[in-house]
Design a protein around this motif. Structure first.
Motif, PDB file in Angstrom:
ATOM      1  N   PHE A 129      13.801  26.528  35.229  1.00  0.00           N
ATOM      2  CA  PHE A 129      12.681  25.684  34.856  1.00  0.00           C
ATOM      3  C   PHE A 129      11.431  26.095  35.622  1.00  0.00           C
ATOM      4  O   PHE A 129      11.507  26.574  36.745  1.00  0.00           O
ATOM      5  N   GLY A 130      10.282  25.836  35.006  1.00  0.00           N
ATOM      6  CA  GLY A 130       9.009  26.008  35.693  1.00  0.00           C
ATOM      7  C   GLY A 130       8.675  24.726  36.430  1.00  0.00           C
ATOM      8  O   GLY A 130       9.555  23.954  36.802  1.00  0.00           O
ATOM      9  N   ASN A 131       7.395  24.477  36.643  1.00  0.00           N
ATOM     10  CA  ASN A 131       6.976  23.260  37.339  1.00  0.00           C
ATOM     11  C   ASN A 131       7.203  22.002  36.509  1.00  0.00           C
ATOM     12  O   ASN A 131       7.223  20.912  37.049  1.00  0.00           O
ATOM     13  N   ASN A 132       7.345  22.155  35.206  1.00  0.00           N
ATOM     14  CA  ASN A 132       7.695  21.004  34.378  1.00  0.00           C
ATOM     15  C   ASN A 132       8.905  21.381  33.529  1.00  0.00           C
ATOM     16  O   ASN A 132       9.245  22.542  33.397  1.00  0.00           O
ATOM     17  N   THR A 133       9.560  20.388  32.969  1.00  0.00           N
ATOM     18  CA  THR A 133      10.809  20.644  32.238  1.00  0.00           C
ATOM     19  C   THR A 133      10.583  21.278  30.874  1.00  0.00           C
ATOM     20  O   THR A 133      11.546  21.663  30.221  1.00  0.00           O
ATOM     21  N   ARG A 134       9.331  21.400  30.420  1.00  0.00           N
ATOM     22  CA  ARG A 134       9.071  22.050  29.137  1.00  0.00           C
ATOM     23  C   ARG A 134       9.035  23.570  29.267  1.00  0.00           C
ATOM     24  O   ARG A 134       9.143  24.275  28.276  1.00  0.00           O
ATOM     25  N   SER A 135       8.844  24.080  30.482  1.00  0.00           N
ATOM     26  CA  SER A 135       8.863  25.530  30.720  1.00  0.00           C
ATOM     27  C   SER A 135      10.283  25.923  31.085  1.00  0.00           C
ATOM     28  O   SER A 135      10.719  25.743  32.226  1.00  0.00           O
ATOM     29  N   VAL A 136      11.018  26.431  30.116  1.00  0.00           N
ATOM     30  CA  VAL A 136      12.429  26.754  30.311  1.00  0.00           C
ATOM     31  C   VAL A 136      12.683  28.182  29.858  1.00  0.00           C
ATOM     32  O   VAL A 136      12.176  28.619  28.821  1.00  0.00           O
ATOM     33  N   VAL A 137      13.484  28.901  30.643  1.00  0.00           N
ATOM     34  CA  VAL A 137      13.917  30.248  30.264  1.00  0.00           C
ATOM     35  C   VAL A 137      15.434  30.280  30.375  1.00  0.00           C
ATOM     36  O   VAL A 137      16.011  29.822  31.372  1.00  0.00           O
ATOM     37  N   VAL A 138      16.085  30.812  29.350  1.00  0.00           N
ATOM     38  CA  VAL A 138      17.539  30.981  29.356  1.00  0.00           C
ATOM     39  C   VAL A 138      17.823  32.482  29.327  1.00  0.00           C
ATOM     40  O   VAL A 138      17.314  33.196  28.470  1.00  0.00           O
ATOM     41  N   VAL A 139      18.595  32.940  30.302  1.00  0.00           N
ATOM     42  CA  VAL A 139      18.977  34.349  30.364  1.00  0.00           C
ATOM     43  C   VAL A 139      20.504  34.427  30.362  1.00  0.00           C
ATOM     44  O   VAL A 139      21.183  33.487  30.760  1.00  0.00           O
ATOM     45  N   GLU A 140      20.994  35.560  29.919  1.00  0.00           N
ATOM     46  CA  GLU A 140      22.447  35.732  29.771  1.00  0.00           C
ATOM     47  C   GLU A 140      22.808  37.151  30.139  1.00  0.00           C
ATOM     48  O   GLU A 140      22.064  38.092  29.838  1.00  0.00           O
ATOM     49  N   SER A 141      23.940  37.316  30.793  1.00  0.00           N
ATOM     50  CA  SER A 141      24.436  38.660  31.063  1.00  0.00           C
ATOM     51  C   SER A 141      25.938  38.683  30.804  1.00  0.00           C
ATOM     52  O   SER A 141      26.613  37.655  30.852  1.00  0.00           O
ATOM     53  N   THR A 142      26.434  39.860  30.518  1.00  0.00           N
ATOM     54  CA  THR A 142      27.855  40.065  30.337  1.00  0.00           C
ATOM     55  C   THR A 142      28.352  40.909  31.494  1.00  0.00           C
ATOM     56  O   THR A 142      27.763  41.944  31.816  1.00  0.00           O
ATOM     57  N   TYR A 143      29.416  40.459  32.128  1.00  0.00           N
ATOM     58  CA  TYR A 143      29.894  41.083  33.356  1.00  0.00           C
ATOM     59  C   TYR A 143      31.318  41.558  33.151  1.00  0.00           C
ATOM     60  O   TYR A 143      32.171  40.811  32.649  1.00  0.00           O
ATOM     61  N   ARG A 144      31.596  42.778  33.544  1.00  0.00           N
ATOM     62  CA  ARG A 144      32.951  43.323  33.446  1.00  0.00           C
ATOM     63  C   ARG A 144      33.589  43.316  34.825  1.00  0.00           C
ATOM     64  O   ARG A 144      32.990  43.734  35.797  1.00  0.00           O
ATOM     65  N   ARG A 145      34.815  42.835  34.881  1.00  0.00           N
ATOM     66  CA  ARG A 145      35.489  42.769  36.173  1.00  0.00           C
ATOM     67  C   ARG A 145      36.851  43.406  36.084  1.00  0.00           C
ATOM     68  O   ARG A 145      37.569  43.293  35.143  1.00  0.00           O
TER      69      ARG A 145
END
Length: 182
Positions: free
Chosen positions: A166-182
């Motif tokens: 989130f940014g300084n307010n809840t309207r600024s949102v970023v969703v990131v995703e990664s795939t991890y191999r283990r």
């Protein structure tokens, strides 16, 4: 030589043209001032929104790295704990792709809140880890993932880490995703 005197022109013939021109110029200058103030205000808002978006991206990246670090540092993974989902389970996962701004939407098992000691965020970032089905792949560099050709394949455990910042307010949102191999 002819000299003009203002006393030759009677006062009743003066129509106030200078006053009218002065008022028109004053009106034009006022409109230009208001226009430039609006432009400056708009630019400040855009800069603030860009700052909020950048802050949201940084917090989401921080949570994503924390989720990846959890996968690296944990020897035995426990998918019964908060924020860990297995692909075989039918648990309700957070739907941040379609509902990113709802801070209450954290799925049935919840999410992990990432709060480092040295940072005080208004809305701390969150992440969850999901084990996805096993992938069989050729163990050589750049190998194909095709099956059925007789080649010995290695099974890899794959995980999806999804983080929301989130940014300084809840309207600024970023969703990131990664795939991890283990």
């Amino acid at each position: 030589m002819t000299y003009f005197s203002f006393s030759h022109f009677p006062r009743q013939r003066q129509q106030g043209a200078a006053l009218l021109m002065g008022l028109v110029l004053l009106l034009i200058m006022t409109l230009l001032g208001i226009s430039s103030m609006r432009s400056t205000t708009l630019q400040e808002r855009m800069a603030g929104a860009m700052h909020d978006q950048n802050l949201a991206l940084q917090t989401a990246e921080s949570a994503l790295r924390a989720g990846e670090q959890e996968l690296v540092s944990t020897v035995t993974l426990d998918f019964t704990q908060t924020g860990w989902y297995d692909s075989n389970e039918s648990e309700d996962r957070p739907d941040w792709k379609n509902n990113a701004t709802d801070t209450g939407h954290v799925g049935k098992k919840g999410v992990v809140t990432h709060e480092p000691n040295d940072v005080n965020w208004t809305n701390p970032p969150q992440f969850f880890v999901e084990r996805i089905p096993v992938v069989a792949a050729d163990s050589s560099q750049g190998g194909s993932m095709a099956l059925g050709d007789g080649t010995v394949y290695t099974e890899y455990d794959m995980y999806r880490i999804v983080a929301r910042g989130f940014g300084n307010n809840t309207r600024s949102v970023v969703v990131v995703e990664s795939t991890y191999r283990r």
